[in-house]
Design a protein around this motif. Structure first.
Motif, mmCIF file in Angstrom:
data_model
loop_
_atom_site.group_PDB
_atom_site.id
_atom_site.type_symbol
_atom_site.label_atom_id
_atom_site.label_comp_id
_atom_site.label_asym_id
_atom_site.label_seq_id
_atom_site.Cartn_x
_atom_site.Cartn_y
_atom_site.Cartn_z
ATOM 1 N N ALA A 36 1.212 -1.014 -0.228
ATOM 2 C CA ALA A 36 -0.146 0.185 -0.137
ATOM 3 C C ALA A 36 1.026 1.495 0.017
ATOM 4 C CB ALA A 36 -0.931 -0.299 0.922
ATOM 5 N N ASP A 53 -0.088 -9.030 -4.438
ATOM 6 C CA ASP A 53 -0.508 -8.096 -2.810
ATOM 7 C C ASP A 53 -2.456 -9.082 -3.373
ATOM 8 O OD1 ASP A 53 -2.235 -7.295 -0.447
ATOM 9 O OD2 ASP A 53 -0.327 -5.955 -0.225
ATOM 10 N N LYS A 54 -3.164 -9.351 -2.954
ATOM 11 C CA LYS A 54 -5.086 -9.274 -3.246
ATOM 12 C C LYS A 54 -5.431 -8.547 -2.951
ATOM 13 C CE LYS A 54 -5.492 -14.472 -4.404
ATOM 14 N NZ LYS A 54 -4.303 -15.645 -3.951
ATOM 15 N N ARG A 55 -5.321 -7.945 -1.739
ATOM 16 C CA ARG A 55 -6.184 -6.598 -0.575
ATOM 17 C C ARG A 55 -5.661 -5.695 -1.934
ATOM 18 N NH1 ARG A 55 -2.549 -6.665 4.395
ATOM 19 N NH2 ARG A 55 -0.813 -6.901 2.595
ATOM 20 N N LEU A 56 -5.007 -5.395 -3.023
ATOM 21 C CA LEU A 56 -4.449 -4.187 -4.121
ATOM 22 C C LEU A 56 -4.912 -4.442 -5.806
ATOM 23 C CD1 LEU A 56 -1.187 -3.480 -2.931
ATOM 24 C CD2 LEU A 56 -2.631 -2.121 -2.806
ATOM 25 N N ARG A 57 -5.596 -6.096 -5.536
ATOM 26 C CA ARG A 57 -6.195 -6.025 -6.546
ATOM 27 C C ARG A 57 -7.122 -5.034 -7.566
ATOM 28 N NH1 ARG A 57 -7.450 -12.163 -6.921
ATOM 29 N NH2 ARG A 57 -7.438 -12.519 -9.041
ATOM 30 N N THR A 58 -8.240 -5.252 -6.367
ATOM 31 C CA THR A 58 -8.833 -3.613 -7.768
ATOM 32 C C THR A 58 -8.226 -2.240 -7.830
ATOM 33 O OG1 THR A 58 -9.853 -3.685 -4.807
ATOM 34 C CG2 THR A 58 -10.420 -5.216 -6.543
#
Ligand code: ZN
Length: 151
Positions: A36, A53-58
């Motif tokens: 992030a 990083d899957k949390r940043l995927r969108t």
């Protein structure tokens, strides 16, 4: 073919970053920053962040890399970016991302292995760290790699 956009690679993709630089892409890395935090840096510089990083995927300006293995990652990224890796390969240092400049052959005689010196006419040097490259040999390897991954 499109031009390759400016890129950033998070700390999970350091190996991909080095390979993309060999293909001529402008890729910055910073192992000290989290995904992030690094995304903010990348955005400030107008770069697309490559991440696992899957949390940043969108997030916007992010290219989530699906693949695990380096060859699959390269194929995935080169195809999605749609740039001509063969045209710009070996314009950039794989270690520090700076541009390469031609260097006279006689100046590298003690800086490369003898067999390399004997089998290459042209050499290039990184403007940042001074690393010496020999594009003929390297380009042949990169072309073989690109052929083998089908891009
Ligand atoms: Zn360098």
């Amino acid at each position: 073919m499109k031009e390759c956009p400016k890129l950033a690679a998070d700390r999970m993709l350091m190996r991909l970053a080095r390979w993309m630089r060999l293909l001529g892409a402008d890729v910055v890395t910073d192992a000290s920053l989290s995904g992030a935090e690094f995304l903010k840096v990348a955005r400030a510089e107008g770069r697309i962040l490559m991440t696992r990083d899957k949390r940043l995927r969108t997030a916007s300006d992010v290219m989530f890399v699906e693949s695990n293995a380096i060859r699959d990652q390269l194929r995935e990224v080169v195809i999605r970016l749609g740039f001509d890796a063969r045209a710009i390969a070996f314009t950039r240092c794989s270690l520090c991302n700076r541009l390469l400049s031609p260097i006279a052959r006689e100046l590298v005689i003690r800086r490369v292995p003898a067999y390399v010196f004997a089998s290459n006419d042209r050499f290039a040097q990184c403007e940042g760290c001074g690393r010496v490259y020999w594009p003929q040999t390297h380009l042949a390897r990169i072309r073989a790699l690109l052929d083998s991954i089908g891009v």
